[in-house]
Enzyme design. Structure first.
Site, PDB file in Angstrom:
ATOM      1  N   GLY A  38       5.084  -4.307   0.747  1.00 35.88           N
ATOM      2  CA  GLY A  38       3.928  -4.270  -0.502  1.00 35.88           C
ATOM      3  C   GLY A  38       3.178  -3.327  -0.427  1.00 35.88           C
ATOM      4  N   CYS A  41      -0.723  -0.913  -2.508  1.00 33.97           N
ATOM      5  CA  CYS A  41      -0.765  -1.420  -4.121  1.00 33.97           C
ATOM      6  C   CYS A  41      -1.024  -2.955  -3.949  1.00 33.97           C
ATOM      7  CB  CYS A  41       0.557  -1.241  -5.110  1.00 33.97           C
ATOM      8  SG  CYS A  41       0.892  -2.762  -6.282  1.00 33.97           S
ATOM      9  N   SER A 179     -15.593   9.389 -10.862  1.00 34.53           N
ATOM     10  CA  SER A 179     -15.448   8.309 -11.292  1.00 34.53           C
ATOM     11  C   SER A 179     -14.628   7.967 -12.255  1.00 34.53           C
ATOM     12  CB  SER A 179     -16.688   8.691 -12.486  1.00 34.53           C
ATOM     13  OG  SER A 179     -16.317   9.687 -13.340  1.00 34.53           O
ATOM     14  N   GLY A 180     -13.517   8.005 -11.882  1.00 35.25           N
ATOM     15  CA  GLY A 180     -11.780   7.981 -11.642  1.00 35.25           C
ATOM     16  C   GLY A 180     -12.030   6.335 -11.509  1.00 35.25           C
ATOM     17  N   ALA A 266     -14.879   8.075  -3.667  1.00 36.11           N
ATOM     18  CA  ALA A 266     -13.438   8.046  -4.749  1.00 36.11           C
ATOM     19  C   ALA A 266     -13.268   8.806  -4.908  1.00 36.11           C
ATOM     20  CB  ALA A 266     -13.787   6.328  -4.966  1.00 36.11           C
ATOM     21  N   VAL A 267     -12.711  10.071  -4.393  1.00 35.56           N
ATOM     22  CA  VAL A 267     -12.520  11.588  -4.496  1.00 35.56           C
ATOM     23  C   VAL A 267     -10.640  11.651  -4.946  1.00 35.56           C
ATOM     24  CG1 VAL A 267     -14.683  12.764  -4.787  1.00 35.56           C
ATOM     25  CG2 VAL A 267     -12.660  12.268  -2.389  1.00 35.56           C
ATOM     26  N   GLY A 268     -10.156  10.822  -5.028  1.00 39.28           N
ATOM     27  CA  GLY A 268      -8.854  10.944  -4.930  1.00 39.28           C
ATOM     28  C   GLY A 268      -7.885  11.016  -3.514  1.00 39.28           C
ATOM     29  N   ASP A 308       3.239   7.487  -4.813  1.00 37.46           N
ATOM     30  CA  ASP A 308       2.911   8.884  -3.804  1.00 37.46           C
ATOM     31  C   ASP A 308       3.009   9.532  -3.513  1.00 37.46           C
ATOM     32  OD1 ASP A 308       0.986   6.438  -6.012  1.00 37.46           O
ATOM     33  OD2 ASP A 308      -0.388   6.240  -4.063  1.00 37.46           O
ATOM     34  N   HIS A 441      -2.606 -13.509 -36.382  1.00 33.34           N
ATOM     35  CA  HIS A 441      -3.916 -13.662 -36.260  1.00 33.34           C
ATOM     36  C   HIS A 441      -4.293 -14.972 -35.175  1.00 33.34           C
ATOM     37  CE1 HIS A 441      -8.425 -12.954 -38.263  1.00 33.34           C
ATOM     38  NE2 HIS A 441      -7.452 -14.917 -39.026  1.00 33.34           N
TER      39      HIS A 441
HETATM   40  C1  FAD Z   1      -8.372   0.695  -4.465  1.00 37.93           C
HETATM   41  C2  FAD Z   1      -7.105   1.204  -5.277  1.00 37.93           C
HETATM   42  C3  FAD Z   1      -6.865   0.576  -6.476  1.00 37.93           C
HETATM   43  C4  FAD Z   1      -5.405   0.680  -7.260  1.00 37.93           C
HETATM   44  N1  FAD Z   1      -5.676   0.085  -8.482  1.00 37.93           N
HETATM   45  C5  FAD Z   1      -4.235   0.324  -9.298  1.00 37.93           C
HETATM   46  C6  FAD Z   1      -3.841  -0.427 -10.453  1.00 37.93           C
HETATM   47  O1  FAD Z   1      -4.483  -0.632 -10.567  1.00 37.93           O
HETATM   48  N2  FAD Z   1      -2.794   0.026 -10.894  1.00 37.93           N
HETATM   49  C7  FAD Z   1      -1.506   1.314 -10.374  1.00 37.93           C
HETATM   50  O2  FAD Z   1      -0.851   1.067 -11.418  1.00 37.93           O
HETATM   51  N3  FAD Z   1      -2.186   1.438  -8.928  1.00 37.93           N
HETATM   52  C8  FAD Z   1      -2.992   1.835  -8.571  1.00 37.93           C
HETATM   53  N4  FAD Z   1      -3.687   1.906  -6.972  1.00 37.93           N
HETATM   54  C9  FAD Z   1      -2.985   2.913  -6.335  1.00 37.93           C
HETATM   55  C10 FAD Z   1      -1.542   2.410  -6.302  1.00 37.93           C
HETATM   56  O3  FAD Z   1      -1.883   1.268  -4.988  1.00 37.93           O
HETATM   57  C11 FAD Z   1      -0.581   3.396  -5.798  1.00 37.93           C
HETATM   58  O4  FAD Z   1      -0.448   4.361  -6.923  1.00 37.93           O
HETATM   59  C12 FAD Z   1       0.851   2.856  -4.978  1.00 37.93           C
HETATM   60  O5  FAD Z   1       0.606   1.722  -4.043  1.00 37.93           O
HETATM   61  C13 FAD Z   1       1.784   3.529  -4.288  1.00 37.93           C
HETATM   62  O6  FAD Z   1       2.859   3.044  -4.030  1.00 37.93           O
HETATM   63  P1  FAD Z   1       4.101   3.714  -3.448  1.00 37.93           P
HETATM   64  O7  FAD Z   1       4.736   3.354  -3.018  1.00 37.93           O
HETATM   65  O8  FAD Z   1       4.129   4.819  -3.726  1.00 37.93           O
HETATM   66  O9  FAD Z   1       3.084   4.004  -2.031  1.00 37.93           O
HETATM   67  P2  FAD Z   1       2.269   3.059  -0.946  1.00 37.93           P
HETATM   68  O10 FAD Z   1       2.247   1.081  -1.820  1.00 37.93           O
HETATM   69  O11 FAD Z   1       0.996   3.625  -0.311  1.00 37.93           O
HETATM   70  O12 FAD Z   1       3.397   2.440   0.377  1.00 37.93           O
HETATM   71  C14 FAD Z   1       3.795   3.303   1.364  1.00 37.93           C
HETATM   72  C15 FAD Z   1       4.141   2.224   2.736  1.00 37.93           C
HETATM   73  O13 FAD Z   1       4.793   3.325   3.765  1.00 37.93           O
HETATM   74  C16 FAD Z   1       4.118   2.922   4.671  1.00 37.93           C
HETATM   75  N5  FAD Z   1       3.738   3.592   5.748  1.00 37.93           N
HETATM   76  C17 FAD Z   1       3.385   4.878   5.990  1.00 37.93           C
HETATM   77  N6  FAD Z   1       4.491   6.103   6.406  1.00 37.93           N
HETATM   78  C18 FAD Z   1       5.024   5.745   7.330  1.00 37.93           C
HETATM   79  C19 FAD Z   1       5.836   5.684   8.787  1.00 37.93           C
HETATM   80  N7  FAD Z   1       5.693   6.472   8.899  1.00 37.93           N
HETATM   81  N8  FAD Z   1       6.690   4.625   8.941  1.00 37.93           N
HETATM   82  C20 FAD Z   1       6.671   3.939   8.086  1.00 37.93           C
HETATM   83  N9  FAD Z   1       5.702   3.249   7.207  1.00 37.93           N
HETATM   84  C21 FAD Z   1       4.857   3.975   6.832  1.00 37.93           C
HETATM   85  C22 FAD Z   1       2.782   1.801   4.553  1.00 37.93           C
HETATM   86  O14 FAD Z   1       2.551   1.476   5.778  1.00 37.93           O
HETATM   87  C23 FAD Z   1       2.617   1.384   3.153  1.00 37.93           C
HETATM   88  O15 FAD Z   1       3.002   0.482   3.245  1.00 37.93           O
HETATM   89  C24 FAD Z   1      -4.799   1.777  -6.504  1.00 37.93           C
HETATM   90  C25 FAD Z   1      -4.839   2.308  -5.625  1.00 37.93           C
HETATM   91  C26 FAD Z   1      -6.227   1.722  -4.454  1.00 37.93           C
HETATM   92  C27 FAD Z   1      -6.528   2.554  -3.290  1.00 37.93           C
END
Ligand code: FAD
Length: 462
Positions: A38, A41, A179-180, A266-268, A308, A441
């Site tokens: 998961g 996210c 403030s993102g 919370a700067v990215g 990401d 409506h």
């Molecule tokens: C506080 C917060 C709130 C957010 N709210 C939202 C929102 O409301 N809506 C939205 O669209 N986005 C939101 N986001 C952003 C969103 O969480 C990410 O964009 C999303 O999780 C990216 O998904 P991903 O599959 O790229 O990676 P991730 O969800 O980061 O998953 C990456 C996975 O890779 C695994 N991993 C990493 N390196 C290795 C390795 N070497 N070997 C094995 N496993 C590894 C990690 O354990 C992790 O489980 C939020 C983020 C944060 C921090």
């Protein structure tokens, strides 16, 4: 050594969607993750924060119940249970993803993976190692909160979103740097539970990527609810001390020290590109992300990077969509690249923000002759009935053909309402199409129809 058609490194929304889609396409698939399935996210991002924000909304409603003719006495917040609900929701969803992996016959390998050749991943599982071989590899290792020199987390006084969502008591006062979406969501949440919140933003407005009118509207309501906002501020350094944290800031030429119980940075984010074997394989990166083409393919033919780790926009729905595209391309079936001009972005503070496409400023800078349509929720019967008339719908059209260029909503249900406009933009809808689509409506979404009418000078209700 085990062999697969497709290996996915990372089990976040990008990774698990890619794995399921791969399996649907007849591939033998494995998914490798060092933590719970998961990703950020489900476990530390989108979902747990929305559960916390819902708790804050419920508390807000109870605090203002008298407005609805209901007297509530002796309201008591159990902050630990507030956090527990959020953690339980995450845990349940992560189990759900494990179930989906089984259902789709995707092999889940728990461990830390590193590419050792273009077809091999070495997985460290405690003190054991497993090497797996795969024809195609998808990297979906996500991102982590960013830091700057002098602005580092200590996990106690200077915290990231991860610590912020598990605090057992609300801090007395909290300085939020940035403030993102993440910064303003936590500002809303903690402010509701009584923390004195101070947002520090380097730019001249909060939510700086949104349309200017949206930033102004959220700012107005935040300030009314007691959140302090300081803009145009440069943070020089942060110090976490025993009893408080100090933020050294500079505005114009004067320097100041802001003290608070805690500081939330919370700067990215920056991509998890380290220690996964990119250098040895010559996989190209840029500014902390893996470089890819429109199908999320890296410069190595059988290796893709999604979500990401492949750069902005850092959003879960983008990661999932990229998962689809990458797998379909890798398995040789026809697929359509993502339209990055139509990505919805949502912020779940109250009032919420939902937006897509160009801001007014961007449309003008791109040379469009634009027509803006706006409708205030103040004039919406449904908004009055539910007791929240904050915000508006703002639509930006190209004057020539009436085509929708951008949509910006601020209001109590903005994040649900924006979907309709994503569909409209994908279908190249014009102001006529939106205005002539009958909206039930009374609904808040009537404001969308009214904004399209307003662009043509014929809104009925304002
Ligand atoms: C506080 C917060 C709130 C957010 N709210 C939202 C929102 O409301 N809506 C939205 O669209 N986005 C939101 N986001 C952003 C969103 O969480 C990410 O964009 C999303 O999780 C990216 O998904 P991903 O599959 O790229 O990676 P991730 O969800 O980061 O998953 C990456 C996975 O890779 C695994 N991993 C990493 N390196 C290795 C390795 N070497 N070997 C094995 N496993 C590894 C990690 O354990 C992790 O489980 C939020 C983020 C944060 C921090």
């Amino acid at each position: 050594m085990s062999r697969y058609d497709l290996a996915v490194l990372g089990g976040g929304p990008g990774g698990y969607v890619a794995a399921i889609r791969g399996s649907q396409l007849g591939q033998e698939v494995c998914i490798i993750d060092k933590e719970k399935l998961g990703g950020v996210c489900l476990n530390w991002g989108c979902i747990p924060t929305k559960a916390l924000i819902k708790n804050a909304e419920v508390y807000n409603l109870i605090k203002h119940a008298d407005k609805y003719g209901i007297d509530v006495q002796k309201v008591k917040v159990d902050f630990k249970r507030n956090v527990k609900r959020s953690r339980d929701v995450s845990a349940g969803l992560s189990k759900g993803i494990e179930f989906l992996m089984k259902k789709n016959k995707v092999k889940h390998i728990k461990g830390t993976g590193c590419l050792v050749s273009k077809n091999r991943i070495k997985v460290e599982k405690g003190n054991k190692t497993e090497t797996i071989e795969a024809d195609k590899i998808i990297i979906a290792t996500g991102a982590r909160p960013r830091t700057f020199p002098g602005m580092e987390y200590d996990g106690k006084r200077v915290i990231s979103s991860k610590e912020a969502m598990t605090l057992e008591t609300p801090p007395k006062d909290l300085t939020i740097i940035g403030s993102g979406a993440i910064g303003v969501e936590f500002a809303y949440y903690f402010n509701e539970f009584g923390t004195k919140v101070h947002i520090i933003e380097m730019m001249d407005r909060i939510l700086p990527n949104e349309d200017l009118d949206i930033s102004k509207e959220v700012e107005k309501h935040f300030e009314r609810s007691g959140i302090k906002i300081s803009k145009g501020i440069k943070v020089l350094k942060i110090e976490g001390m025993k009893t408080k944290a100090k933020v050294y800031v500079k505005k114009n030429r004067s320097e100041e020290i802001i003290e608070s119980d805690k500081v939330l940075l919370a700067v990215g984010v920056t991509g998890n590109i380290e220690d996964i074997g990119l250098e040895s394989l010559g996989i190209e990166t840029k500014s902390g992300s893996i470089k890819t083409d429109q199908f999320n393919k890296t410069n190595i033919d059988n290796i893709y990077a999604i979500g990401d780790v492949s750069g902005p926009p850092w959003l879960a729905h983008v990661a999932s969509a990229q998962g689809h595209v990458a797998v379909e391309h890798a398995t040789g079936i026809e697929t359509t690249p993502i339209d990055y001009s139509n990505i919805p972005g949502c912020t779940y503070c109250q009032p919420q923000v939902g937006s897509l496409g160009m801001t007014e400023d961007e449309a003008i800078k791109s040379g469009f002759d634009i027509q803006v349509g706006k409708f205030l929720f103040q004039a919406s019967g449904k908004a009055m009935a539910v007791g929240d008339t904050r915000g508006f719908v703002k639509l930006i059209f190209d004057k020539r053909y009436g085509e929708l260029l951008g949509a910006h909503i601020v209001g109590s249900e903005a994040t649900e309402m924006i979907a309709e406009l994503g569909m409209a933009k994908a279908l190249e809808a014009t102001w006529d199409d939106i205005a002539m689509t009958m909206h039930a409506h009374p609904t808040l979404s009537e404001a969308i129809m009214e904004a399209a009418l307003d662009a043509q000078g014929c809104s009925v209700h304002q």
